[in-house]
Design a protein around this motif. Structure first.
Motif, PDB file in Angstrom:
ATOM      1  N   ARG A   1      -2.498   7.437  -4.534  1.00 56.41           N
ATOM      2  CA  ARG A   1      -2.537   7.409  -3.470  1.00 56.41           C
ATOM      3  C   ARG A   1      -2.898   8.794  -2.908  1.00 56.41           C
ATOM      4  O   ARG A   1      -2.593   9.833  -3.194  1.00 56.41           O
TER       5      ARG A   1
ATOM      6  N   HIS B   1      -2.912   7.139   4.159  1.00 54.82           N
ATOM      7  CA  HIS B   1      -3.386   7.555   2.769  1.00 54.82           C
ATOM      8  C   HIS B   1      -4.294   6.453   2.532  1.00 54.82           C
ATOM      9  O   HIS B   1      -4.686   5.207   3.170  1.00 54.82           O
TER      10      HIS B   1
ATOM     11  N   ASP C   1       2.031   6.336   7.219  1.00 50.66           N
ATOM     12  CA  ASP C   1       1.342   6.506   5.883  1.00 50.66           C
ATOM     13  C   ASP C   1       0.164   7.345   5.649  1.00 50.66           C
ATOM     14  O   ASP C   1       0.203   8.477   5.155  1.00 50.66           O
TER      15      ASP C   1
ATOM     16  N   PRO D   1      -2.207  -0.109  -9.660  1.00 51.37           N
ATOM     17  CA  PRO D   1      -2.086   1.319  -8.821  1.00 51.37           C
ATOM     18  C   PRO D   1      -2.629   2.232  -9.573  1.00 51.37           C
ATOM     19  O   PRO D   1      -2.017   2.688 -10.787  1.00 51.37           O
TER      20      PRO D   1
ATOM     21  N   ALA E   1      -5.230   4.006  -0.745  1.00 51.85           N
ATOM     22  CA  ALA E   1      -4.631   3.578  -2.081  1.00 51.85           C
ATOM     23  C   ALA E   1      -5.623   3.198  -2.958  1.00 51.85           C
ATOM     24  O   ALA E   1      -6.619   2.338  -2.242  1.00 51.85           O
TER      25      ALA E   1
ATOM     26  N   TYR F   1     -10.253   0.006  -2.921  1.00 53.62           N
ATOM     27  CA  TYR F   1      -9.785   1.002  -2.259  1.00 53.62           C
ATOM     28  C   TYR F   1      -9.191   0.509  -0.780  1.00 53.62           C
ATOM     29  O   TYR F   1     -10.200  -0.414  -0.236  1.00 53.62           O
TER      30      TYR F   1
ATOM     31  N   LEU G   1       0.845  -1.215  -0.046  1.00 52.41           N
ATOM     32  CA  LEU G   1       0.021  -0.108  -0.018  1.00 52.41           C
ATOM     33  C   LEU G   1       0.929   1.478   0.028  1.00 52.41           C
ATOM     34  O   LEU G   1       0.652   2.152  -0.775  1.00 52.41           O
ATOM     35  N   ASP G   2       1.928   1.010   0.617  1.00 49.48           N
ATOM     36  CA  ASP G   2       3.056   2.212   0.615  1.00 49.48           C
ATOM     37  C   ASP G   2       4.292   1.722  -0.146  1.00 49.48           C
ATOM     38  O   ASP G   2       5.061   0.901   0.487  1.00 49.48           O
TER      39      ASP G   2
END
Length: 390
Positions: free
Chosen positions: A325, A307, A305, A322, A309, A298, A275-276
């Motif tokens: 973000r 966020h 992080d 992807p 994604a 999502y 995810l990061d």
């Protein structure tokens, strides 16, 4: 009907559907970890045209630590897990049900049941409405978490648990995985299987659902009883694509999302994404949701992080690409929800104590500008309720 006329008719139908979705009465449920400033579940007006939440709640439904909210298919019944444990004022893990009010009508408590485990963190209502599958996370290592099966009657009242299923911890992480920690359950779209993600075991357990065989033991181990995940990854939330051929899973401890292929109760890992991408230490994957059209997935990532994604779903093999973000505009995005028409996302940032409404483009799937930031004490879950007020 000529092709041009058919296309015009379809366009008019879709335009009317979208227009109705944007103007239909919509409400938002917000759970919290309770204390002096929050007493349970808030029910709020949500304006589907502007994307704004009315700060004044329509009502507060009093209940302890409602960390996860579940609605019946018709939206008339609300189920909440009460994430209680030995350190809570009420030391018993419970699940509660309510007749949900709409508009100016008040909600009514229907029932409350012991989940026979500590710290219940998730509940899934079976597709036939007969059982609530409750995930007892349990912060303690012994006896650890479990999956509890609670019957639901025709009025939405919960009965005593008829089945409690335990697992064996992986102990890969000596701090967090010395005991099992069931974090979520999901039923396959065909209703034949129930899967339990166990963060402490690094496994997703598979059960055949067969209440006709035994109403008191509706879950039995599937032929392939589990899917093993990487040691120390900590599976958290699981959801299925509408056709049941693919599923998506967040790995809390490794901060990843996994694409799973599904065939008759058997899961196989097809793709794993961070995810990061920077893979900073201290991240923790959390919420996971599909868009209503199944084109986008999502997931939220907490820790360093913070966020959301976004991923585009390949319509053929279910793999993820992807897409974006987007900062959650707060700390600890524990949960979020997509508005019924897909034009907004409401994020519950638990640790910074706020709800954030973010615009969304239903066509591209991308998240846009921040529409509203609303202070909210320790929000745990958010759920939309669409349809006419009663």
């Amino acid at each position: 009907m000529p092709l041009r006329s058919a296309l015009l008719a379809w366009s008019l139908i879709m335009s009317a559907t979208v227009a109705h979705a944007q103007t239909a009465p919509t409400e938002l449920l917000v759970g919290c970890y309770t204390g002096a400033q929050c007493k349970g579940i808030g029910r709020y007006r949500f304006d589907p045209a502007s994307g704004r939440i009315d700060p004044q709640p329509l009502e507060t439904i009093a209940t302890d630590n409602p960390s996860w909210l579940t609605l019946s298919a018709d939206g008339a019944r609300l189920f909440a897990v009460n994430e209680n444990g030995p350190a809570s004022p009420d030391p018993v893990g419970r699940a509660s049900s309510f007749a949900l009010g709409r508009g100016h009508a008040r909600s009514r408590p229907l029932s409350r049941a012991n989940t026979l485990g500590d710290d219940p963190a998730h509940a899934a209502l079976g597709r036939d409405g007969r059982y609530l599958f409750v995930s007892n996370y349990s912060g303690a290592q012994s006896p650890g978490g479990s999956l509890a099966v609670l019957p639901v009657d025709a009025d939405g009242r919960l009965g005593a648990a008829v089945q409690v299923l335990g697992h064996r911890a992986s102990q890969a992480d000596r701090e967090r995985q010395l005991g099992p920690h069931v974090h979520a359950a999901a039923q396959s779209p065909d209703g034949r299987y129930v899967f339990a993600a166990d963060l402490g075991a690094d496994k997703v357990y598979a059960y055949r659902y067969d209440p006709a065989r035994s109403a008191e033991r509706p879950l039995q181990a599937a032929a392939t009883p589990w899917l093993e995940l990487p040691a120390g990854s900590g599976p958290r939330h699981l959801l299925f694509a509408a056709d049941g051929r693919h599923a998506y899973l967040t790995l809390e401890m490794s901060g990843e999302i996994v694409v799973l292929d599904h065939d008759d109760g058997r899961l196989r890992i097809a793709q794993t994404l961070a995810l990061d991408p920077g893979r900073r230490e201290g991240n923790a994957a959390a919420a996971l949701h599909l868009s209503a059209d199944g084109r986008f997935v999502y997931a939220s990532n907490r820790g360093e992080d913070n966020h959301i994604a976004a991923y585009a779903v390949d319509p053929g093999d279910g793999r993820l690409r992807p897409l974006q973000r987007r900062a959650s505009e707060g700390r600890g995005p524990r949960e979020f929800a997509l508005a019924p028409d897909g034009r907004f996302v409401v994020v519950a940032n638990q640790h910074s104590g706020n709800l954030v409404v973010i615009a969304r483009d239903p066509a591209s799937g991308e998240l846009g500008e921040t529409v509203q930031t609303l202070p909210m004490v320790s929000p745990s879950d958010v759920k939309f309720v669409a349809g006419p007020s009663r």
